[in-house]
Design an enzyme around this catalytic site. Structure first.
Site, PDB file in Angstrom:
ATOM      1  N   LEU A 164       0.799  -1.220   0.000  1.00  0.00           N
ATOM      2  CA  LEU A 164       0.000   0.000   0.000  1.00  0.00           C
ATOM      3  C   LEU A 164       0.834   1.273   0.000  1.00  0.00           C
ATOM      4  CD1 LEU A 164      -2.854  -0.872   2.526  1.00  0.00           C
ATOM      5  CD2 LEU A 164      -2.823  -1.141   0.040  1.00  0.00           C
TER       6      LEU A 164
ATOM      7  N   VAL B 156       8.049   4.011   2.759  1.00  0.00           N
ATOM      8  CA  VAL B 156       8.437   4.912   3.845  1.00  0.00           C
ATOM      9  C   VAL B 156       9.779   5.557   3.534  1.00  0.00           C
ATOM     10  CG1 VAL B 156       8.956   5.070   6.318  1.00  0.00           C
ATOM     11  CG2 VAL B 156       7.168   3.516   5.509  1.00  0.00           C
TER      12      VAL B 156
ATOM     13  N   ASP C  89      -1.654  -6.344  13.550  1.00  0.00           N
ATOM     14  CA  ASP C  89      -0.648  -6.823  12.607  1.00  0.00           C
ATOM     15  C   ASP C  89       0.763  -6.746  13.193  1.00  0.00           C
ATOM     16  OD1 ASP C  89       0.378  -7.790  10.233  1.00  0.00           O
ATOM     17  OD2 ASP C  89       0.413  -5.839   9.237  1.00  0.00           O
TER      18      ASP C  89
END
Length: 711
Positions: A151, A154, A305
């Protein structure tokens, strides 16, 4: 958790809904048949060959034989289809009610790694979202991403305004359009899959609801403002929590620099737990477990998660050495009733109380209210008993238990609430990391202290019932070894090894000291436990006194004078001397003894023996010293007391300067005396104040009798 500016009808520049709504998304894509056709073509090109092999295997009766190969090819296809299907595969990898074990094993190897997209696209997204040139916001910005997933990716940067180092998470261009389109395609296919599964199994899972939950969660995860709010909320709840761990760090988000597609948060320098030495893993897993249990059982808001990349040991800065929790895009909430049911289910499982466990599963919506207990109980007993004390299971880990539970899906119509899939995934992941540091790690036994503290500190009636279920056996007696294990667990001591996946009777070799135990028992945390202990103290004293008096009376004939070489001197039977009993007058000794100290039943004798064994261990004595005391052993006891008795004396002496705890101890003694005199009053059928005129009358604070399991 929604951002204050949340608009449920917001759309992007093309009119695509930014908030998940099945009808509105379907309406959008129906107006773009060309784009749907291309996605369908891609989907069909990849999936059609696999579906053909699947159909052939079913027709030929070779589905089970070819299952592993089909599962491997399915995983390869999901990776080819992209982020939506990868995410779905990861969710399905921990759904025992959806897929067979071999398929789940293959799905577990799905990786959320994707090729990076160009940094100039990321910079353009940031400038569009923040409305400012990137150099105005950041004085430093890495040329390449430090991490990439399906998705987003960074970057490492530094805020120009404060000079603080930050992490900048940027969403992939076109991610929402691709995922929305895929979800529309999935919904049309899931109905067919659902009909096939229900035809061949007893599963009762609502697959449309499963897909809706997955889709809504994925949409929520793509709005980075939600993730930032989740981080703030989790930090606040953990700090306010009674069990909040000081060894866990959650990065601070910068809300003023966070939008739907860009998240700016505090930078954390650290290393993954999986790359640490075993002792370091053990230390940080303990902190992570405490944080996870706090989220799960106390605040009901948990990180969904916790994979190895989201758990770091901080190596720089003021938080060096602590555990950092990253990525709060996927979280879940658990209602208070479900949190209570989870604790209850754990206790009922340890007790092999299958009826109670079925009630818990119904409360958790695993089973329907009209479940056939006659069918379910034998299956539960067969599948779960090996994981309990004395069951003999070779593997005592969560994943092995999960795999065995999967096999019941063909026989029992069960379903799993949406949040439970995240919980199972989180638990299995944490356990896997812990096992790298300690191959003998047992999750439930290590979590027992937390569960005990939660039950003891919660003053609700439900927790009181759970405490009784935990402490009492089916005969209404406290389990002495379990009491010892519980007291140790309350003080943070657990056995290194247990005889089952769930074993609440395992007592640690090096447990809590007597002084610490007494201090705990007189503290506010043990307020629910004290009445149960007083009741058992009274029961033990009553049994012991009756047993000693009966033995003494029965040994009187052996005290008759003995003639050398001829044995006891025969004496004529003498009448029993009368004894004055208040409220009854003069009564024969034998009658008084039988009325006030009746012989123990076989069950009572066994229970007394177990109490004496625990007492002798606590006092450092031999069981025989308590079972058959004599003047020699008593004198030795006084002259040379054991180390445990000396520690007990020191602990009681230390209470002299603690007014509150001394008062609690005095109340416990008064309550014990009150209950003992009440028992004798009932046996004599004489009012308590008449039978014991010199004992002050006390208002009993005894808890109700333990609730028996419903059969």
């Amino acid at each position: 958790m929604d951002h204050p500016d949340f608009d449920p009808y917001e759309v992007d520049a093309d009119g695509l809904p930014l908030v998940y709504n099945e009808e509105r998304i379907a309406g959008f894509w129906k107006g773009k048949p060309g784009e749907l056709t291309s996605r369908w073509a891609r989907f069909a090109a990849i999936s059609a060959p696999w579906l053909t092999k699947l159909a052939y295997a079913v027709i030929q009766g070779k589905l089970e034989q070819n299952q592993d190969q089909l599962a491997r090819e399915a995983v390869d296809n999901l990776e080819k289809l992209g982020p939506t299907f990868i995410k779905l595969g990861q969710i399905l990898s921990i759904r025992p009610d959806v897929l067979p074990p071999s398929v789940m094993r293959e799905l577990s190897r799905l990786q959320d790694n994707m090729p990076t997209f160009p940094t100039h696209d990321a910079r353009a997204t940031i400038e569009h979202e923040l409305g400012l040139p990137i150099d105005t916001v950041f004085s430093e910005f890495s040329a390449r991403p430090v991490a990439a997933a399906s998705l987003a990716q960074v970057y490492r940067a530094r805020l120009r305004s404060t000079g603080q180092e930050v992490a900048v998470k940027v969403q992939r261009p076109g991610a929402l359009s691709t995922i929305s389109k895929d979800l529309y395609v999935m919904r049309r296919a899931v109905g067919v899959y659902e009909r096939i599964i229900r035809r061949f199994t007893a599963q009762d899972t609502d697959y449309q609801l499963l897909l809706s939950t997955f889709a809504e969660g994925l949409y929520t995860e793509m709005d980075f403002r939600n993730e930032a709010l989740n981080m703030e909320r989790m930090t606040m709840l953990m700090e306010e929590s009674e069990f909040g761990s000081r060894d866990v760090v959650i990065p601070k988000p910068f809300m003023e620099r966070t939008t739907r597609r860009v998240l700016v948060m505090e930078w954390v320098t650290g290393v993954k737990l999986t790359g640490l030495p075993p002792l370091e893993i053990q230390r940080l897993v303990a902190a992570g477990q405490e944080a996870f249990l706090t989220q799960l059982l106390e605040i009901g808001f948990f990180h969904g998660d916790p994979h190895p990349g989201n758990l770091l040991k901080v190596t720089e800065g003021p938080h060096a050495g602590k555990l950092a929790l990253l990525d709060f895009g996927l979280v879940a909430e658990i209602p208070a009733s479900d949190r209570q049911a989870m604790v209850s289910a754990t206790i009922h499982l340890a007790n092999r109380d299958w009826n109670g466990l079925i009630n818990d599963f119904i409360d958790l919506q695993f089973l329907p209210p009209n479940s056939d207990r006659g069918l379910i109980i034998p299956v539960m007993d067969k599948v779960l008993s090996p994981y309990l004390r004395g069951g003999g299971a070779k593997s005592l880990d969560f994943q092995s238990l999960s795999q065995d539970l999967i096999r019941t899906s063909m026989q029992i119509p069960f379903s799993v609430p949406p949040y439970m899939s995240l919980l199972a995934r989180s638990t299995a992941t944490l356990e896997g990391i812990a096992l790298m540091g300690d191959p003998n790690y047992q999750m439930v036994s290590q979590a027992y202290p937390f569960v005990v503290r939660k039950v003891l500190r919660n003053s609700t009636s439900g927790s009181a019932l759970l405490l009784r279920d935990l402490m009492y056996d089916s005969n209404g007696n406290v389990k002495p070894t379990r009491l010892s294990a519980l007291l140790n667990a309350a003080l943070g001591y657990v056995a290194d090894q247990t005889e089952g996946f769930i074993d609440f009777d395992a007592v640690p070799q090096d447990g809590a000291s007597i002084q610490d135990t007494i201090s705990f028992l007189l503290s506010s945390e043990a307020r629910q436990l004290r009445p149960l202990l007083v009741k058992e103290l009274v029961t033990g004293l009553d049994y012991y006194t009756r047993d000693r008096l009966q033995r003494a009376y029965n040994s009187l004939p052996s005290l008759a004078p003995r003639i050398p070489f001829l044995g006891p001197l025969p004496l004529p039977p003498l009448p029993s001397p009368p004894v004055y009993v208040p409220g009854l007058g003069l009564q024969p000794v034998e009658r008084v003894l039988q009325q006030l100290a009746p012989p123990l039943s076989q069950t009572e004798e066994i229970y007394l023996q177990s109490l004496l064994e625990v007492a002798s261990g606590l006092l450092g004595l031999k069981p025989a010293d308590l079972e058959s005391p004599n003047p020699v052993s008593a004198l030795q006891f006084l002259i040379n007391p054991s180390a445990q008795i000396q520690e007990l004396q020191q602990a009681l002496t230390a209470l002299s300067g603690q007014t509150a705890k001394s008062q609690v101890l005095q109340e416990m003694i008064e309550e014990a005396v009150s209950q003992l005199t009440s028992i004798q009053s009932q046996r004599a059928n004489v009012p308590q104040h008449v039978l014991f005129p010199f004992v002050p009358r006390q208002r009993s604070r005894q808890l109700p009798s333990p609730v028996r399991p419903k059969l």
